[in-house]
Design an enzyme around this catalytic site. Structure first.
Site, PDB file in Angstrom:
ATOM      1  N   ASP A  21       0.821  -1.207   0.000  1.00 51.73           N
ATOM      2  CA  ASP A  21       0.000   0.000   0.000  1.00 51.73           C
ATOM      3  C   ASP A  21       0.858   1.262   0.000  1.00 51.73           C
ATOM      4  O   ASP A  21       1.946   1.276   0.574  1.00 51.73           O
ATOM      5  CB  ASP A  21      -0.916  -0.018   1.243  1.00 51.73           C
ATOM      6  N   HIS A  38       3.109   3.380  -8.931  1.00 51.53           N
ATOM      7  CA  HIS A  38       2.955   1.945  -9.221  1.00 51.53           C
ATOM      8  C   HIS A  38       4.208   1.401  -9.912  1.00 51.53           C
ATOM      9  O   HIS A  38       4.671   0.307  -9.599  1.00 51.53           O
ATOM     10  CB  HIS A  38       1.724   1.700 -10.101  1.00 51.53           C
ATOM     11  N   LEU A 132       9.928 -21.062  -4.117  1.00 53.69           N
ATOM     12  CA  LEU A 132       8.901 -20.190  -3.549  1.00 53.69           C
ATOM     13  C   LEU A 132       7.609 -20.200  -4.379  1.00 53.69           C
ATOM     14  O   LEU A 132       7.657 -20.088  -5.612  1.00 53.69           O
ATOM     15  CB  LEU A 132       9.456 -18.750  -3.514  1.00 53.69           C
ATOM     16  N   GLU A 208      -0.045 -13.178  12.561  1.00 56.30           N
ATOM     17  CA  GLU A 208       0.561 -12.021  13.222  1.00 56.30           C
ATOM     18  C   GLU A 208       0.564 -10.882  12.209  1.00 56.30           C
ATOM     19  O   GLU A 208       0.912 -11.082  11.040  1.00 56.30           O
ATOM     20  CB  GLU A 208       2.002 -12.342  13.650  1.00 56.30           C
TER      21      GLU A 208
HETATM   22  C1  FPP Z   1      -1.387   0.217  -3.544  1.00 54.43           C
HETATM   23  O1  FPP Z   1      -1.042   1.550  -3.569  1.00 54.43           O
HETATM   24  C2  FPP Z   1      -0.897  -0.518  -4.701  1.00 54.43           C
HETATM   25  C3  FPP Z   1      -1.672  -1.086  -5.669  1.00 54.43           C
HETATM   26  C4  FPP Z   1      -3.143  -1.032  -5.666  1.00 54.43           C
HETATM   27  C5  FPP Z   1      -1.081  -1.791  -6.801  1.00 54.43           C
HETATM   28  C6  FPP Z   1       0.096  -2.670  -6.537  1.00 54.43           C
HETATM   29  C7  FPP Z   1       0.824  -2.845  -7.789  1.00 54.43           C
HETATM   30  C8  FPP Z   1       2.161  -2.831  -7.960  1.00 54.43           C
HETATM   31  C9  FPP Z   1       3.116  -2.707  -6.856  1.00 54.43           C
HETATM   32  C10 FPP Z   1       2.695  -2.893  -9.331  1.00 54.43           C
HETATM   33  C11 FPP Z   1       3.010  -4.154  -9.972  1.00 54.43           C
HETATM   34  C12 FPP Z   1       2.713  -5.417  -9.287  1.00 54.43           C
HETATM   35  C13 FPP Z   1       3.267  -6.610  -9.621  1.00 54.43           C
HETATM   36  C14 FPP Z   1       2.820  -7.827  -8.891  1.00 54.43           C
HETATM   37  C15 FPP Z   1       4.305  -6.783 -10.662  1.00 54.43           C
HETATM   38  P1  FPP Z   1      -2.202   2.619  -3.694  1.00 54.43           P
HETATM   39  O2  FPP Z   1      -2.396   2.935  -5.118  1.00 54.43           O
HETATM   40  O3  FPP Z   1      -3.418   2.116  -2.993  1.00 54.43           O
HETATM   41  O4  FPP Z   1      -1.593   3.848  -2.941  1.00 54.43           O
HETATM   42  P2  FPP Z   1      -2.352   4.934  -2.060  1.00 54.43           P
HETATM   43  O5  FPP Z   1      -2.991   4.182  -0.918  1.00 54.43           O
HETATM   44  O6  FPP Z   1      -1.260   5.826  -1.618  1.00 54.43           O
HETATM   45  O7  FPP Z   1      -3.338   5.607  -2.933  1.00 54.43           O
END
Ligand code: FPP
Length: 246
Positions: A21, A38, A132, A208
């Site tokens: 997050d 992202h 893994l 946990e």
């Molecule tokens: C949360 O941050 C993140 C996501 C919803 C997307 C996660 C995706 C990646 C890390 C990119 C690629 C993934 C893989 C598996 C290759 P947010 O957008 O909710 O951030 P915020 O809470 O600050 O708005």
């Protein structure tokens, strides 16, 4: 002594789950677009996968896109999907060479065709690997999975495959999309939020929880090791009292 060396090999969590997050807020702090966040989150994914492998964790599950994330602006969703396809395409050979078995949980029917194809071919390619098990939770939510499990169970009861009197707590977990993995002993969430956000609702019952005040793009292998060390210092009582554990 490095953090990795401080990890007790005989008390490792078998399964670590992560809510990644804070990509958007990380980017905003830098005056950049959410998509930039992202993109930088991909490096953190790599760090987490490598750290899990080095520590000897057997299952790593990453919450990459929730059912609720479909409500985000269309442009952000498109960019995230493209990033997913490109990242899997780019990384799959290296993952394969490291013995990683890729899996996914979530509603594939909702995913764009290209994402689904890329994912399925990567899953098939790595299916026999023994290292893994890396699971991407994509278009996933805990309640979605529970609903599907209930439907499948009802069907089996109706057809006589499952008898009501044989239903145990453990029966339920066999009907979830996570049936192939043990419940996570440890769940990590970045970005300083203290929520489960519809992730692995059934499976997290005794996990946990480890929250860290860092946005996901800043997550590094050392954070992963630190979370495991923290986990190893906790007493897991499962409802018993301390003296019964020692
Ligand atoms: C949360 O941050 C993140 C996501 C919803 C997307 C996660 C995706 C990646 C890390 C990119 C690629 C993934 C893989 C598996 C290759 P947010 O957008 O909710 O951030 P915020 O809470 O600050 O708005």
């Amino acid at each position: 002594m490095s953090l990795l060396e401080k990890i007790q090999k005989d008390r490792l969590p078998k399964h670590v789950a992560i809510i990644m997050d804070g990509n958007g807020r990380w980017a905003k702090q830098k005056g950049n677009s959410r998509v930039y966040g992202h993109k930088n989150g991909v490096r953190a994914v790599r760090e987490a996968v490598e750290a899990a492998g080095s520590a000897g964790v057997e299952f790593l599950t990453l919450y990459a896109f929730s059912t609720e994330n479909w409500n985000r602006p269309k442009k952000e969703i498109e960019a995230l999907m493209l990033l997913l396809v490109n990242s899997i395409h780019k990384e799959i050979n290296e993952l394969h060479n490291k013995g990683v078995r890729l899996k996914m949980i979530g509603n594939t029917a909702q995913l764009p065709e290209k994402v689904c194809e890329e994912l399925m071919s990567a899953i098939e390619f790595t299916a026999n690997n023994k290292g893994l098990t890396l699971t991407l939770a994509l278009s996933y939510s805990g309640r979605w999975d529970l609903k599907n499990a209930a439907i499948k169970m009802a069907r089996d009861i109706n057809s006589g495959v499952l008898l009501e009197e044989n239903i145990q707590e453990s029966t339920f977990s066999k009907y979830l999309s996570t049936a192939y993995m043990p419940d996570p002993e440890l769940m990590i969430r970045t970005s300083g939020e203290f929520r489960i956000s519809n992730f692995l609702l059934y499976e997290l019952a005794y996990s946990e929880l480890y929250f860290l005040d860092k946005f996901w793009p800043d997550f590094r292998n050392q954070d992963f090791y630190q979370a495991i060390i923290d986990y190893q210092q906790r007493e897991r009582r499962f409802g018993k009292i301390s003296e019964q554990i020692q």
